[in-house]
Design an enzyme around this catalytic site. Structure first.
Site, PDB file in Angstrom:
ATOM      1  N   ILE A  98       0.845  -1.198   0.000  1.00  0.00           N
ATOM      2  CA  ILE A  98       0.000   0.000   0.000  1.00  0.00           C
ATOM      3  C   ILE A  98       0.879   1.247   0.000  1.00  0.00           C
ATOM      4  CG2 ILE A  98      -1.801   1.259   1.236  1.00  0.00           C
ATOM      5  CD1 ILE A  98      -2.304  -1.451   2.766  1.00  0.00           C
ATOM      6  N   CYS A  99       0.601   2.139  -0.930  1.00  0.00           N
ATOM      7  CA  CYS A  99       1.365   3.380  -0.965  1.00  0.00           C
ATOM      8  C   CYS A  99       0.621   4.426  -0.159  1.00  0.00           C
ATOM      9  CB  CYS A  99       1.517   3.841  -2.420  1.00  0.00           C
ATOM     10  SG  CYS A  99       2.425   5.374  -2.566  1.00  0.00           S
TER      11      CYS A  99
END
Ligand SMILES: [Zn+2]
Ligand SMILES: [Zn+2]
Lengths: 161, 226
Positions: A98-99
């Protein structure tokens, strides 16, 4: 993170342990809406079920987050990834990474699993298109050797989605 | 919420189910924002966020990228931290041992403004001196090192009484702080101008003496009967 965010399998420090127990109790008393903690006896790895919020692209979909805590939690951020299949989202890679800045550079020890979950759900909810990040394939190939997302040098796309 | 939890992930019965988050809400106000325990060597940032000193130090010096408050991201300047000194505890800190390998320096100390001036000291002194004129030297000579204004004011009547009646017992008449009376009697020169509070004090004194006497009698009677 200056210190090594190395193999998160190092046992929790006493402080980390105490804090996680408190968070666990708090979660049980007052879980964040839309999340369910799957009970295990492993304090160091939490698996949490996320339900897409009604009225968003992810309504009625259920995903699983895996949260691993480093030895020096909460000084160091937990590692949070989606277990496959990860939701289709411009900031979520197909390997579940997840960014999201608060999971890396913007982590603060005052944050909790609960507040992280809420951020992730709000990130999902604000998405307007179901698609992978533009650099998905390249990134995922780079992670083949089992690299943790915490070792990635992230730059954060934008604040809107 | 301090202590209480064993090593196992035992779950205490939920306190009032409606309470949000903070298990024990009262103690929650004093929990460190990093370890969530009752703050140890507590320290407060200018933005008002409470931490254990070792927790905050460790965060600022070993983990964070910028000197910011973990809660609100306000800039944290170490020389502007405010320690909280409660009652009783010494500053020794067992927790610093639980951050192994890190030397945590002493908690910054409080910045103490200078001692507050006595509220009315100058006023009274001036007033008194101006008012009393030539009596002052005598008064100071008799009082010795009672230089505080309140004591000064309070002792005037006693001096007065000593002058006119020769009562050696200054405490009975003096320290009950009746300076209005004192000043007046100086000027008016009433020989019998006892300050009222004093006579009340004397009454109380007499009652006490009588009481002691009665008790003494009882004790003697008791001894005799044995
Ligand atoms: Zn603390
Ligand atoms: Zn703050």
């Amino acid at each position: 993170m200056t210190s090594s965010s190395a193999p998160s399998r190092k046992a929790l420090s006493k402080i980390a342990c105490n804090r996680l127990q408190k968070e666990m109790v708090e979660w049980q008393v007052n879980p964040p809406a839309g999340f369910k903690h799957k009970v295990t006896d492993n304090l160091q790895r939490w698996v949490i079920e996320v339900s897409g919020a009604p009225g968003t692209l992810y309504a009625n979909e259920i995903y699983q987050l895996q949260v691993d805590f480093p030895e020096h939690y909460p000084m160091e951020a937990p590692q949070v990834i989606f277990l496959p299949p990860a939701p289709l989202h411009p900031h979520i890679y197909s390997n579940g990474h997840i960014c999201l800045d608060i999971l890396y550079d913007s982590w603060s020890p005052a944050m909790t699993v609960s507040s992280v979950c809420i951020s992730i759900l709000s990130m999902l909810s604000s998405s307007t298109v179901k698609q992978r990040p533009a650099d998905n394939d390249r990134y995922v190939k780079n992670c083949r050797n089992g690299r943790s997302p915490k070792e990635t040098r992230w730059w954060f796309h934008d604040d809107k989605v | 919420m301090e202590g209480g939890l064993g090593e196992s992930t035992s779950v205490p019965p939920p306190q009032s189910p409606s309470c949000s988050g903070n298990g024990a809400n009262d103690a929650g106000d004093f929990e460190c924002n990093i370890c969530f325990e009752l703050a140890q060597d507590p320290i407060v940032t200018l933005c008002g966020h409470l931490f254990c000193w070792p927790c905050l130090y460790r965060w600022l010096h070993h983990h964070s990228h910028s000197q910011e408050c973990p809660v609100c991201k306000a800039l944290v300047e170490e020389e502007k931290l405010v320690p909280l000194y409660g009652r009783g505890k010494t500053q020794s800190d067992p927790r610093s041992k639980s951050y192994p390998g890190i030397d945590i320096p002493h908690r910054p100390s409080g910045q103490r403004p200078e001692t507050a001036p006595l509220p009315d000291a100058n006023q009274f002194a001036n007033y008194g001196f101006g008012f009393m004129g030539g009596f002052v030297p005598m008064a100071t000579a008799r009082i010795g090192n009672f230089t505080l204004a309140t004591a000064f004011g309070g002792l005037i009547p006693s001096l007065f009484n000593i002058q006119f009646h020769g009562f050696p017992d200054a405490t009975v008449y003096g320290t009950t702080s009746g300076f209005p009376y004192g000043f007046h009697s100086f000027h008016g020169g009433h020989a019998h101008g006892f300050p009222q509070p004093s006579s009340r004090g004397q009454q109380a004194d007499n009652v006490l003496k009588n009481l002691l006497l009665v008790i003494g009698v009882f004790v003697i009677l008791a001894l005799l009967c044995w």
